[in-house]
Design a protein around this motif. Structure first.
Motif, mmCIF file in Angstrom:
data_model
loop_
_atom_site.group_PDB
_atom_site.id
_atom_site.type_symbol
_atom_site.label_atom_id
_atom_site.label_comp_id
_atom_site.label_asym_id
_atom_site.label_seq_id
_atom_site.Cartn_x
_atom_site.Cartn_y
_atom_site.Cartn_z
ATOM 1 N N ARG A 58 133.125 19.038 68.414
ATOM 2 C CA ARG A 58 133.174 19.856 69.620
ATOM 3 C C ARG A 58 134.203 20.971 69.428
ATOM 4 O O ARG A 58 135.364 20.704 69.102
ATOM 5 C CB ARG A 58 133.555 18.984 70.809
ATOM 6 C CG ARG A 58 133.353 19.677 72.141
ATOM 7 C CD ARG A 58 133.726 18.740 73.269
ATOM 8 N NE ARG A 58 133.377 19.315 74.565
ATOM 9 C CZ ARG A 58 133.784 18.812 75.711
ATOM 10 N NH1 ARG A 58 134.531 17.730 75.721
ATOM 11 N NH2 ARG A 58 133.437 19.372 76.850
ATOM 12 N N LEU A 59 133.787 22.201 69.644
ATOM 13 C CA LEU A 59 134.652 23.339 69.381
ATOM 14 C C LEU A 59 135.585 23.617 70.551
ATOM 15 O O LEU A 59 135.236 23.419 71.709
ATOM 16 C CB LEU A 59 133.814 24.583 69.084
ATOM 17 C CG LEU A 59 132.859 24.498 67.894
ATOM 18 C CD1 LEU A 59 132.166 25.842 67.688
ATOM 19 C CD2 LEU A 59 133.567 24.058 66.621
ATOM 20 N N SER A 60 136.776 24.075 70.225
ATOM 21 C CA SER A 60 137.738 24.466 71.248
ATOM 22 C C SER A 60 137.337 25.798 71.856
ATOM 23 O O SER A 60 136.402 26.464 71.396
ATOM 24 C CB SER A 60 139.137 24.573 70.627
ATOM 25 O OG SER A 60 139.156 25.588 69.638
ATOM 26 N N ILE A 61 138.055 26.230 72.864
ATOM 27 C CA ILE A 61 137.717 27.460 73.565
ATOM 28 C C ILE A 61 137.725 28.660 72.624
ATOM 29 O O ILE A 61 136.992 29.638 72.818
ATOM 30 C CB ILE A 61 138.673 27.678 74.761
ATOM 31 C CG1 ILE A 61 138.146 28.779 75.684
ATOM 32 C CG2 ILE A 61 140.085 27.990 74.286
ATOM 33 C CD1 ILE A 61 138.916 28.908 76.983
ATOM 34 N N ASP A 62 138.536 28.606 71.551
ATOM 35 C CA ASP A 62 138.599 29.714 70.598
ATOM 36 C C ASP A 62 137.744 29.459 69.364
ATOM 37 O O ASP A 62 137.870 30.162 68.360
ATOM 38 C CB ASP A 62 140.049 29.986 70.185
ATOM 39 C CG ASP A 62 140.673 28.809 69.443
ATOM 40 O OD1 ASP A 62 140.288 27.656 69.721
ATOM 41 O OD2 ASP A 62 141.538 29.040 68.587
#
Length: 722
Positions: A87-91
């Motif tokens: 799961r990717l972070s906001i950036d």
């Protein structure tokens, strides 16, 4: 000021959709922003304008903060990486990419902590406070320490050999131990022994006497270890410290929430090892034993050339040296309440009141509940409890009210991180007294801070409400800046009743007259208010947003603020901790300014202000206080409230005093740069310190006339001045 770590925002705040392309240019990584915040806290330990022990306190707090960050945030990322969750972070970073960046940043902070500690240790020595860990001491001090060790320490510690005949002992979370490499004198055989330091022992031992001489518990044990190992030659020793995964996961279908939490708390103590901290010259053989036995796979090994467990320095901060601490500050009791001879209900009935903690005493909040408990006309009290502290007068007041026959309802939040055990204890005591205890939702935290007192009066039942931006915690209220809003307005009373029915009976509130409640419509109301500013800017009317928050991480709110900036809305944000928004980026956020205030008190209140077509600050601006930060967890997965401030006097106090003073502060402020770093603000020709301003001026809830400082000075929106 009592030692407390600055609260860490802990729940995952990512939106479900994957990060978009170009995310790194639009947003700042949450974890790296938090580390940047803790670096600002650590920098205060170098602030020569602070007394010496206050600088040591900031160093200790930075250590407490970093420990919690490792136990919660890093532990969560390690778990995701181990389970293959990408799961990717906001950036736009994966868990593994975030961990790599975090480790570099943490290494820098760890090294800076040790460098600062060496400087502070020298300064402490010059001030008459000596740390004797690796130093020779006088004969008198040596004898005193030896006697203390033999009488107080040796009986409660247990050496354990590390060999196939002895199972490796369990090392608890935040546990400290000392390993010894020994040679048996009778046959020359080498032995490795471990001593785990019981949590009940002090981290630093103060030598009795007038001279302030301290020694860490691990150094004291190492110094007198020969008395524990007769017949052995001590070849070497080394201290270590363990941090474990301390997150608690609760299954949504849990049938017995109390039993589930008791079990989860036990599991926390035995969580996966996330960090092993050892001394730099630790024996390689002993280190390998620890790595293997502790099962360090995704964890980090930190080798330090100084002190392990920087947070433990809080023990030394407690030294009785007022000359090395901030001058004692006694909060004012609200003048408005004094005018009514201490009768809270009479004062609130006259008109709404705002109390500004810690400058104004939290005692008025306690008195509000104490008076309700003994008032024969009070028929019901309803109260939310998120954190209440170990010694809680609020709990005592609720118990007294129930024992007096009043209807008392307490919403106790079991999911208040690291306060779960205390809240379970309070819940048990409240139930025994006859309080109706409600635990709220299983999958949402009840984070709103609300008290509601129903009183029988001549005109019928009247509801008095308290809405706060901070917890009902008497210790935190001395160091956290928060707002307490009291009102007897029937509209607020009706909405507060609907809020409690929502939490206790899952009855979703409809047709709210004042409050915005998450996760129902608080987000939508924020969006509507921001969109109105965009519309005003498009129509050539004044458009501005001022806000004060602890964290800004929600992608939806950030994108709305970007849109407002691009439309020409002037946005000024005071965000103490995490900000995933990039301020000052041309074409994206050139009209947004983000600053952080780090000082004597912990900025904690949440305030929103919208120009509504008039030049700020304006009496027509729309002003709100809230229990919620601009985080996905607050807007989607918590019960929160946002409270409109409509009373003219209170409106002016919150906007024209509290919020404006924060915007004007220059002495304690850091300004965010477009790359996410922060720089100390220039103080300018007229330095302004908002904490000093509120400490030395009359209480906001005063009578408006002359007090000890001659009235509240009028603030003007001039950067760097007042």
């Amino acid at each position: 000021m009592t030692q407390h770590p600055i609260p860490l925002d802990t729940d995952d705040d990512l939106d479900p959709q994957a990060a978009s392309e170009g995310a790194a240019e639009r947003y700042i990584n949450r974890e790296l922003s938090w580390l940047e915040f803790n670096a600002r806290v650590l920098s205060e330990a170098e602030n020569l304008n602070y007394p010496l022990l206050e600088r040591l306190r900031f160093l200790s707090i930075s250590g407490s903060n970093l420990d919690e960050f490792m136990m919660i945030r890093v532990a969560g990322l390690v778990g995701q990486a181990q389970r293959g969750i990408e799961r990717l972070s906001i950036d736009g970073r994966s868990p593994s990419q975030q961990l790599a960046a975090i480790r570099d940043a943490v290494q820098d902070i760890n090294q800076k902590q040790q460098d600062i500690w060496r400087d502070l240790r020298t300064a402490l020595d010059e001030a008459g406070i000596s740390i004797a860990d690796d130093r020779r001491v006088s004969a008198v001090t040596y004898r005193t320490l030896k006697a203390y060790f033999l009488e107080e320490i040796a009986p409660v510690i247990t050496p354990q050999a590390l060999d196939p005949a002895h199972p490796f002992p369990f090392v608890s979370n935040e546990g400290i131990g000392v390993l010894f490499t020994l040679t048996r004198e009778s046959d020359g055989e080498q032995v490795v022994e471990m001593i785990l330091i019981p949590s009940g022992l002090p981290r630093f031992v103060r030598v009795p006497g007038e001279d302030a001489v301290y020694i860490s518990i691990e150094s004291l044990i190492a110094r007198f270890a020969k008395h524990l190992f007769p017949g052995f030659a001590i070849e070497g020793d080394g201290a270590f410290r363990v941090l474990r995964d301390s997150d608690i996961e609760i299954e949504e279908e849990a049938e017995d929430l109390v039993r589930t939490f008791r079990s989860a708390i036990q599991r926390r103590r035995r969580g996966q090892v996330i960090q092993l901290e050892i001394e730099e010259n630790f024996d390689p053989v002993a280190e390998e034993i620890l790595r293997e036995q502790l099962g360090i796979h995704g964890g980090t090994v930190v080798k330090t050339d100084g002190m392990i467990g920087i947070a433990g320095l809080a023990d030394i901060v407690a030294e009785d040296r007022p000359d090395l601490k901030f001058a004692n500050y006694s909060p004012r009791y609200p003048e408005r309440v004094r005018e009514h001879d201490g009768d809270c209900f009479s004062a609130i009935r006259e008109k709404d009141i705002v109390i500004h903690h810690p400058y104004e005493s939290f005692e008025v909040v306690v008195d509000f509940l104490r008076q309700a408990a003994v008032d024969p006309d009070v028929v019901a009290i309803k109260q939310t409890l998120y954190r209440a502290g170990n010694q809680s007068p609020v709990i005592a007041a609720l118990i007294a009210a129930a024992e007096d026959g009043k209807s008392v309802t307490a919403v106790v939040e079991l999911k208040a991180r690291f306060d779960e055990e205390q809240n379970l204890l309070w819940a048990s005591q409240l139930e025994r007294a006859g309080v109706q205890v409600i635990y709220g939702f299983v999958d949402w935290k009840t984070h709103a801070k609300v008290s509601m007192v129903v009183r029988r009066e001549e005109q019928g039942l009247r509801t008095y409400c308290h809405f706060g931006t901070g917890n009902y915690h008497p210790i935190n209220a001395k160091i956290y800046t928060d707002l307490s809003f009291f009102t007897a307005d029937p509209k607020f009373g009706r909405d507060a009743a609907k809020l409690f029915n929502f939490v206790t009976g899952y009855v979703e509130p409809r047709r709210l007259e004042t409050l915005a409640i998450s996760p129902i419509q608080l987000r939508e109301q924020l969006y509507t208010l921001i969109d109105k500013e965009i519309e005003n800017a498009g129509n050539g009317r004044p458009a501005a947003i001022w806000a004060k928050l602890n964290s800004l991480t929600d992608k939806g709110v950030i994108d709305r603020l970007y849109a407002a900036s691009q439309a020409g809305v002037e946005i000024q944000l005071v965000v103490r901790g995490i900000s995933c928004l990039r301020a000052g980026v041309e074409g994206l956020s050139q009209n947004i300014r983000v600053k952080s205030i780090i000082g004597r008190f912990l900025e904690h209140s949440r305030i929103w202000a919208f120009a509504a077509g008039y030049k700020m600050p304006s009496e027509r601006a729309k002003v709100f206080i809230s229990s919620a930060d601009a985080m996905s967890r607050n807007l989607n997965r918590r019960v929160e409230v946002m409270v409109p401030i409509r009373n003219r006097t209170v409106h002016d106090q919150v906007l024209g005093q509290v919020l404006l003073a924060n915007l004007l502060d220059s002495e304690q402020s850091w300004e965010q740069q477009p790359d996410g770093s922060y720089e100390r603000m220039e103080t300018g020709e007229k330095p302004f310190n908002c904490h000093r301003y509120f400490m030395t001026n009359p209480s906001l809830s005063g009578r408006g006339g002359s007090l000890e400082a001659g009235g509240v000075p009028k603030l003007a929106l001039r950067r760097g001045g007042a």
